[in-house]
Scaffold this motif. Structure first.
Motif, PDB file in Angstrom:
ATOM      1  N   SER A 128       0.835  -1.195   0.000  1.00  0.00           N
ATOM      2  CA  SER A 128       0.000   0.000   0.000  1.00  0.00           C
ATOM      3  C   SER A 128       0.876   1.253   0.000  1.00  0.00           C
ATOM      4  CB  SER A 128      -0.919   0.006   1.220  1.00  0.00           C
ATOM      5  OG  SER A 128      -0.169   0.254   2.389  1.00  0.00           O
ATOM      6  N   GLU A 129       0.269   2.374  -0.337  1.00  0.00           N
ATOM      7  CA  GLU A 129       1.021   3.626  -0.392  1.00  0.00           C
ATOM      8  C   GLU A 129       1.565   4.016   0.979  1.00  0.00           C
ATOM      9  OE1 GLU A 129      -0.712   6.973  -2.419  1.00  0.00           O
ATOM     10  OE2 GLU A 129      -1.624   5.662  -3.910  1.00  0.00           O
ATOM     11  N   ALA A 130       0.768   3.781   2.024  1.00  0.00           N
ATOM     12  CA  ALA A 130       1.207   4.144   3.370  1.00  0.00           C
ATOM     13  C   ALA A 130       2.411   3.306   3.794  1.00  0.00           C
ATOM     14  CB  ALA A 130       0.063   3.972   4.359  1.00  0.00           C
ATOM     15  N   VAL A 131       2.375   2.002   3.505  1.00  0.00           N
ATOM     16  CA  VAL A 131       3.478   1.116   3.864  1.00  0.00           C
ATOM     17  C   VAL A 131       4.723   1.494   3.059  1.00  0.00           C
ATOM     18  CG1 VAL A 131       4.281  -1.277   3.814  1.00  0.00           C
ATOM     19  CG2 VAL A 131       1.954  -0.765   4.561  1.00  0.00           C
ATOM     20  N   LEU A 132       4.543   1.779   1.799  1.00  0.00           N
ATOM     21  CA  LEU A 132       5.659   2.175   0.953  1.00  0.00           C
ATOM     22  C   LEU A 132       6.273   3.495   1.436  1.00  0.00           C
ATOM     23  CD1 LEU A 132       7.333   1.543  -1.564  1.00  0.00           C
ATOM     24  CD2 LEU A 132       5.614   2.723  -2.918  1.00  0.00           C
ATOM     25  N   TYR A 133       5.425   4.439   1.788  1.00  0.00           N
ATOM     26  CA  TYR A 133       5.893   5.727   2.307  1.00  0.00           C
ATOM     27  C   TYR A 133       6.711   5.522   3.577  1.00  0.00           C
ATOM     28  CZ  TYR A 133       5.593  10.631   3.751  1.00  0.00           C
ATOM     29  OH  TYR A 133       5.890  11.900   4.130  1.00  0.00           O
ATOM     30  N   GLN A 134       6.211   4.700   4.479  1.00  0.00           N
ATOM     31  CA  GLN A 134       6.929   4.424   5.727  1.00  0.00           C
ATOM     32  C   GLN A 134       8.267   3.739   5.451  1.00  0.00           C
ATOM     33  OE1 GLN A 134       6.350   5.372   8.854  1.00  0.00           O
ATOM     34  NE2 GLN A 134       4.609   6.556   8.075  1.00  0.00           N
ATOM     35  N   SER A 135       8.277   2.835   4.499  1.00  0.00           N
ATOM     36  CA  SER A 135       9.509   2.134   4.143  1.00  0.00           C
ATOM     37  C   SER A 135      10.561   3.113   3.613  1.00  0.00           C
ATOM     38  CB  SER A 135       9.211   1.061   3.096  1.00  0.00           C
ATOM     39  OG  SER A 135      10.390   0.476   2.623  1.00  0.00           O
ATOM     40  N   VAL A 136      10.131   4.041   2.777  1.00  0.00           N
ATOM     41  CA  VAL A 136      11.052   5.036   2.225  1.00  0.00           C
ATOM     42  C   VAL A 136      11.588   5.922   3.345  1.00  0.00           C
ATOM     43  CG1 VAL A 136      11.195   7.068   0.730  1.00  0.00           C
ATOM     44  CG2 VAL A 136      10.058   5.008  -0.093  1.00  0.00           C
ATOM     45  N   LEU A 137      10.709   6.372   4.235  1.00  0.00           N
ATOM     46  CA  LEU A 137      11.143   7.219   5.337  1.00  0.00           C
ATOM     47  C   LEU A 137      12.120   6.488   6.259  1.00  0.00           C
ATOM     48  CD1 LEU A 137       7.877   9.120   6.323  1.00  0.00           C
ATOM     49  CD2 LEU A 137       9.859   9.996   5.090  1.00  0.00           C
ATOM     50  N   GLN A 138      11.860   5.206   6.495  1.00  0.00           N
ATOM     51  CA  GLN A 138      12.756   4.419   7.349  1.00  0.00           C
ATOM     52  C   GLN A 138      14.147   4.327   6.712  1.00  0.00           C
ATOM     53  OE1 GLN A 138      11.563   0.349   7.830  1.00  0.00           O
ATOM     54  NE2 GLN A 138      12.776   0.082   9.692  1.00  0.00           N
ATOM     55  N   LYS A 139      14.197   4.094   5.428  1.00  0.00           N
ATOM     56  CA  LYS A 139      15.488   4.008   4.737  1.00  0.00           C
ATOM     57  C   LYS A 139      16.195   5.360   4.706  1.00  0.00           C
ATOM     58  CE  LYS A 139      14.101   0.056   2.054  1.00  0.00           C
ATOM     59  NZ  LYS A 139      13.208  -0.321   1.003  1.00  0.00           N
ATOM     60  N   LEU A 140      15.432   6.436   4.577  1.00  0.00           N
ATOM     61  CA  LEU A 140      16.025   7.771   4.612  1.00  0.00           C
ATOM     62  C   LEU A 140      16.677   8.038   5.964  1.00  0.00           C
ATOM     63  CD1 LEU A 140      13.362  10.005   2.818  1.00  0.00           C
ATOM     64  CD2 LEU A 140      15.637   9.402   1.992  1.00  0.00           C
ATOM     65  N   GLY A 141      16.055   7.552   7.018  1.00  0.00           N
ATOM     66  CA  GLY A 141      16.600   7.728   8.355  1.00  0.00           C
ATOM     67  C   GLY A 141      17.900   6.987   8.569  1.00  0.00           C
ATOM     68  N   GLN A 142      18.156   5.970   7.768  1.00  0.00           N
ATOM     69  CA  GLN A 142      19.375   5.175   7.904  1.00  0.00           C
ATOM     70  C   GLN A 142      20.545   5.757   7.121  1.00  0.00           C
ATOM     71  OE1 GLN A 142      18.220   1.250   6.686  1.00  0.00           O
ATOM     72  NE2 GLN A 142      16.867   0.935   8.427  1.00  0.00           N
ATOM     73  N   LEU A 143      20.291   6.730   6.270  1.00  0.00           N
ATOM     74  CA  LEU A 143      21.361   7.310   5.452  1.00  0.00           C
ATOM     75  C   LEU A 143      22.247   8.235   6.279  1.00  0.00           C
ATOM     76  CD1 LEU A 143      19.498   8.240   2.148  1.00  0.00           C
ATOM     77  CD2 LEU A 143      21.143   6.405   2.490  1.00  0.00           C
TER      78      LEU A 143
END
Length: 85
Positions: free
Chosen positions: A2-17
């Motif tokens: 879903s869009e919400a899950v995908l959005y959260q996944s992207v934000l989580q990966k951004l936090g790891q950069l």
């Protein structure tokens, strides 16, 4: 996904950069945005080709002759018609 899950996944990966990678990420995102915007314009192109394809292969002189002829015909139609008042 879903869009919400995908959005959260992207934000989580951004936090790891690391902060050093943010400039590279920003450049990559700019390319994606440009590609998306360009894609929107490109999607209209086949429709335009359908209507304007008749003269897209003409050289400039031939196209200008066509425009001049069209202007002349329109001018003749406008100025030669009679108006009843």
């Amino acid at each position: 996904m879903s869009e919400a899950v995908l959005y959260q996944s992207v934000l989580q990966k951004l936090g790891q950069l690391s902060p050093q990678n943010l400039a590279e990420l920003d450049a990559f995102l700019a390319v994606l945005v440009k590609k998306q915007t360009k894609g929107a314009v490109t999607n209209e192109q086949p429709l335009l080709d359908q209507y304007f394809g008749a003269w897209k292969d003409w050289d400039d002189e031939e196209f200008q002759d066509f425009l001049d002829h069209t202007k002349e015909v329109r001018k003749d139609l406008f100025f030669t018609r009679e108006v009843d008042l």
